[in-house]
Scaffold this active site. Structure first.
Site, short mmCIF file in Angstrom:
data_model
loop_
_atom_site.label_atom_id
_atom_site.label_comp_id
_atom_site.label_asym_id
_atom_site.label_seq_id
_atom_site.Cartn_x
_atom_site.Cartn_y
_atom_site.Cartn_z
CG HIS B 140 -6.23 27.78 -8.30
ND1 HIS B 140 -6.88 28.91 -8.76
CD2 HIS B 140 -5.07 27.71 -8.99
CE1 HIS B 140 -6.14 29.49 -9.69
NE2 HIS B 140 -5.03 28.78 -9.85
CG ASP B 217 -10.76 23.21 -9.22
OD1 ASP B 217 -10.60 22.86 -10.39
OD2 ASP B 217 -10.12 24.13 -8.67
CD GLN B 220 -3.33 21.70 -11.96
OE1 GLN B 220 -2.74 20.85 -12.63
NE2 GLN B 220 -3.17 22.99 -12.15
CE LYS B 243 -5.18 25.07 -14.84
NZ LYS B 243 -3.92 25.79 -14.59
CB CYS B 381 -3.26 30.84 -7.96
SG CYS B 381 -2.75 31.93 -9.27
#
Ligand SMILES: Cc1ncc(COP(=O)(O)O)c(C=O)c1O
Lengths: 151, 423
Positions: B140, B217, B220, B243, B381
């Site tokens: 991202h 990261d 997600q 999220k 993104c």
């Protein structure tokens, strides 16, 4: 197709999307500009040939959604042959037309074929798609004026 | 492609997730019963942000109704209660991530701020000319730009691991890019544009052998797969509350205590100091030295409620349920010759990115929206991913714990409509 979807994706729009008119580069363009919608990645490059204050030829390249492609295609058809003043006036009325409040209905008068974009005002997320090519042609014409004044 | 395999998996998992009471779960999310454009809302934009259960809204409302006060600074009852709730939230996150101690949990605004904090507080003082930061093609923008910035500031070099046509990282290629100059590896756990679940444990192990630290990261990932930072042995892990069914404006940076201890503060202000004079200021201990200013107290409390909610259903059950939806949707869209799916990795979570031949994703998005179906259309993104696959944008459906097979059917029917309109 539901009614307002049909309003947005009118036959004429689908047709211009599939077979855009005046697509490609214009060698010998007297002015050009690129427009970019960073939000959705739509990109358009407009080339114009202006002689004696009149748009004698115009083309565009780029990639975008059906609304932005059809709008660019129909913009080139409407602007071709117009004087710079007429082209600017057309931009102003088109812009007012697609951003109008739904209740006003008479603004489209005089836009002719461009009135197929009447459904766009119901889709605020798509107004930018419809106006990208118009903003770009404006920018191209304004640059030209700059060039002219510095010559 | 693997249509048959996917269909088989789908049957298997459907039986596996029997007992999952999705209607009861849906009842916890008031927004799911609203209509959009005259149609029942089908919310398939969970990778952008998730909807919030009553438990989260109630926790935030209860805090403001009963306990609101500033934290860490009052002797009065409400301040004590607010501080306790906020610190309890930290402990909840610690337990959720399997971190060794609560001090390893830094509250931030979201994944983006967590990555920037590490880039600036860990990376900037250490990186030198010739050092390397390694990321992947599927990051991202928020896991690209902070590293570009710190590379520019320090003269370090940003290197990028390629991905295959399926959207997977080849571990051999990754290992070949790791070298003695690699100081930091930053990789997404799950790709927001492709759904690929990366083998982060193997990547961390390989990086550690070269002496590099790894930031994962998890923006997600955390809502779809159970994460244990101790087992992963990662150095930094970030995610965003919104999220994972929590509020916006709050997120988490996990960092190994030794690393956090050695890092300078990210921002200066109140709450992060031990003592201040004009001659010298000494900073507080971790995590407070990274939490300057009054934080998002209600956000932290709401996030804790969200994590509790997810844990009550259980990430194993959620993962099985969503895997079934993803396989079911993948099989249906794969069967349409006009649809091309991006991201066909063997290990995936939640995300189904696709284009309809000859139709721009925005038009897909608009037509789906008319049917009450919310998907994302755009570059997500992740422009390098779009460039890698040679498309300007994709449409993306992403599933959450409350989605159903009926909603997938609605999606598939709407995609058929798109094909009709543009025939
Ligand atoms: C993989 C990934 N990383 C980071 C982010 C950034 O999250 P936030 O905007 O909440 O900081 C996102 C959000 O879309 C994401 O999908």
């Amino acid at each position: 197709m539901s009614d307002d979807l049909q309003d947005l994706y009118q036959e004429v729009i689908l047709d211009h999307n599939k077979r855009p008119r005046n697509r490609g580069r214009l060698d010998h363009a007297t002015c050009d500009a690129e427009g970019y919608n960073p939000l959705c990645g739509d990109h358009v490059h407009v080339y114009l040939q202006v002689e004696d204050g009149r748009v004698t030829d115009i083309r565009f390249e780029g990639s975008g959604c059906a609304i932005s492609t059809a709008s660019a295609s129909m913009m080139t058809e409407s602007v071709k042959g117009k004087t710079l003043e007429e082209a600017k006036e057309l931009f102003r009325s088109f812009h007012a037309f697609v951003t109008r409040d739904k209740v006003e209905t008479d603004l489209g008068n005089g836009l002719g074929k461009l009135e197929v974009f009447s459904g766009v005002c119901q889709y605020p997320a798509r107004v930018k798609c419809a106006t990208l090519a118009w903003h770009t042609v404006q920018a191209a014409l304004e640059n030209r004026t700059d060039n002219v004044s510095t010559e | 492609m693997s249509t048959i395999v996917t269909a088989m998996e789908s049957t298997r998992d459907h039986t596996a997730s029997a007992g999952y009471d999705v209607q009861r779960i849906r009842a916890d999310f008031p927004i799911l019963s609203r209509r959009v454009n005259g149609k029942p809302l089908v919310y398939l934009d969970n990778a952008a942000t998730t909807q919030k259960p009553l438990a989260v809204m109630d926790a935030i409302s209860r805090y403001y109704r009963q306990d609101n006060a500033n934290i860490h600074r009052g002797v009065h009852e409400l301040s004590v209660r607010a501080t306790e709730a906020y610190e309890a939230a930290r402990t909840r996150v610690q337990q959720f991530l399997g971190a060794a101690r609560p001090e390893e949990i830094v509250f931030v605004r979201g994944a983006t701020e967590g990555i920037n904090l590490v880039a600036q507080s860990y990376g900037r003082p250490r990186l030198q000319q010739g050092d390397e930061v390694l990321i992947t093609t599927m990051e991202h923008h928020s896991n690209i730009v902070p590293w570009q910035m710190v590379c520019e500031q320090t003269g370090a070099r940003l290197r990028v691991v390629p991905i295959s046509d399926a959207g997977e990282i080849d571990l051999d290629e990754y290992a070949a890019l790791l070298g003695p100059r690699t100081r930091i590896v930053a990789v997404t756990h799950v790709s927001n544009a492709l759904g690929t679940m990366n083998p982060v444990w193997a990547m961390i192990d390989l990086a550690h052998r070269q002496g590099a630290v790894v930031l994962v990261d998890g923006a997600q990932a955390v809502a779809h797969v159970s994460v244990d930072v101790a087992k992963l042995d990662c150095d930094f892990y970030v995610f965003s509350g919104h999220k994972i069914y929590g509020p916006t404006g709050v997120g988490v940076l996990y960092g190994r205590k030794e690393l956090l201890d050695a890092m300078p503060p990210y921002q200066g202000g109140g709450d992060m100091i031990r003592s201040v004079s004009f001659e010298k200021t000494t900073y507080g201990d971790v995590p407070y030295k990274f939490e300057a200013g009054t934080p998002n107290i209600s956000g932290g409390i709401g996030l804790a409620a969200a994590l509790e909610y997810v844990q009550r259903i259980g990430l194993e059950a959620i993962a099985a349920w969503e895997h079934d939806l993803l396989a079911y949707a993948t099989a249906a869209l794969t069967a349409m010759p006009q649809v091309r799916i991006f991201g066909t990795a063997r290990e995936k979570a939640s995300v189904l990115s696709f284009v309809v031949e000859g139709v721009h994703p925005h038009d897909v998005g608009t037509i789906l929206d008319r049917e009450g179906i919310a998907v994302r259309a755009g570059h997500h993104c992740a422009q390098p991913v779009m460039q890698r696959f040679g498309v300007p944008a994709t449409a993306r459906a992403s599933f959450g714990l409350y989605n159903t097979r009926e909603e997938v059917d609605a999606l598939v029917a709407a995609v058929r409509r798109v094909i009709e309109v543009f025939n």
